[in-house]
Design a protein around this motif. Structure first.
Motif, PDB file in Angstrom:
ATOM      1  N   ASN A   1     -15.775  36.924  47.583  1.00  0.00           N
ATOM      2  CA  ASN A   1     -14.769  35.962  47.999  1.00  0.00           C
ATOM      3  C   ASN A   1     -14.591  34.899  46.916  1.00  0.00           C
ATOM      4  O   ASN A   1     -15.571  34.355  46.412  1.00  0.00           O
ATOM      5  CB  ASN A   1     -15.226  35.292  49.305  1.00  0.00           C
TER       6      ASN A   1
ATOM      7  N   THR B   1     -13.976  31.331  45.443  1.00  0.00           N
ATOM      8  CA  THR B   1     -14.193  29.968  45.905  1.00  0.00           C
ATOM      9  C   THR B   1     -13.243  29.021  45.180  1.00  0.00           C
ATOM     10  O   THR B   1     -12.913  29.218  44.023  1.00  0.00           O
ATOM     11  CB  THR B   1     -15.632  29.488  45.630  1.00  0.00           C
ATOM     12  N   LYS B   2     -12.831  28.031  45.876  1.00  0.00           N
ATOM     13  CA  LYS B   2     -11.978  26.964  45.327  1.00  0.00           C
ATOM     14  C   LYS B   2     -10.826  27.522  44.514  1.00  0.00           C
ATOM     15  O   LYS B   2     -10.309  28.585  44.796  1.00  0.00           O
ATOM     16  CB  LYS B   2     -12.816  25.966  44.553  1.00  0.00           C
TER      17      LYS B   2
ATOM     18  N   ARG C   1     -19.320  36.866  50.984  1.00  0.00           N
ATOM     19  CA  ARG C   1     -18.860  36.379  52.279  1.00  0.00           C
ATOM     20  C   ARG C   1     -19.076  37.504  53.281  1.00  0.00           C
ATOM     21  O   ARG C   1     -18.823  38.684  52.983  1.00  0.00           O
ATOM     22  CB  ARG C   1     -17.382  36.018  52.206  1.00  0.00           C
TER      23      ARG C   1
ATOM     24  N   LYS D   1     -23.812  34.432  42.626  1.00  0.00           N
ATOM     25  CA  LYS D   1     -22.685  33.692  42.062  1.00  0.00           C
ATOM     26  C   LYS D   1     -22.194  34.487  40.857  1.00  0.00           C
ATOM     27  O   LYS D   1     -22.921  34.697  39.897  1.00  0.00           O
ATOM     28  CB  LYS D   1     -23.094  32.297  41.626  1.00  0.00           C
TER      29      LYS D   1
END
Length: 165
Positions: free
Chosen positions: A67, A69-70, A92, A106
């Motif tokens: 997913n 992010t930001k 996610r 990450k």
């Protein structure tokens, strides 16, 4: 690849991600989407791909998917006229796995645009599976194997997972 012109909206993690791209891009042989495997989950893994890579092309787990992010960020290397679009991906939970635990990976996704040349994509795993002492043994917790309980003697499964979760 040279250093990038930094804009005020870049956080330290974005600068770290760009530094990693500069460090590895020129020395990494490009592959194709088919060469992306779960090895990309290994902390420090860096891949360059010579075709479009979307999150759906990156291997995910049985209970989670990648997913974004930001927001996406953009950086420019002025002297070489290189533009890099990049963002962070994290696991996610999938809808059918709301009770499942997900890893704390990450992964950084990059699009490297060089006018007049082929656009490249890159992936860097900033946080992923760690291997210790050079041995490719994954540091895992017994609770991650609790899905095996249904195939075991109930008392044995209770002994293992009631004390470890």
């Amino acid at each position: 690849m040279e250093r990038f012109e930094m804009t005020p909206d870049l956080q330290p993690e974005h600068i770290r991600a760009l530094d990693k791209l500069v460090e590895h891009f020129d020395s990494t042989t490009p592959g194709t989407r088919n060469t992306i495997s779960s090895k990309v989950w290994e902390e420090g893994a860096f891949l360059v791909i010579n075709e479009v890579v979307a999150a759906k092309h990156i291997p995910c787990g049985r209970t989670w998917r990648w997913n974004q992010t930001k927001s996406r960020k953009t950086a420019k290397a002025i002297e070489q006229n290189v533009t890099v679009n990049f963002h962070k991906l994290i696991p996610r939970k999938k809808r059918n796995a709301m009770d499942a635990e997900i890893p704390t990976f990450k992964l950084w996704w990059y699009e490297i645009v060089i006018p007049g040349k082929e656009t490249h994509y890159a992936l860097w795993c900033e946080r992923g599976i760690e291997y210790s002492r050079g041995v490719r043994e994954c540091e895992m917790h017994v609770s991650q194997f609790s899905f095996l309980a249904e195939f075991m003697d109930p008392e044995t499964a209770a002994d293992i997972w009631n004390s470890s979760v």
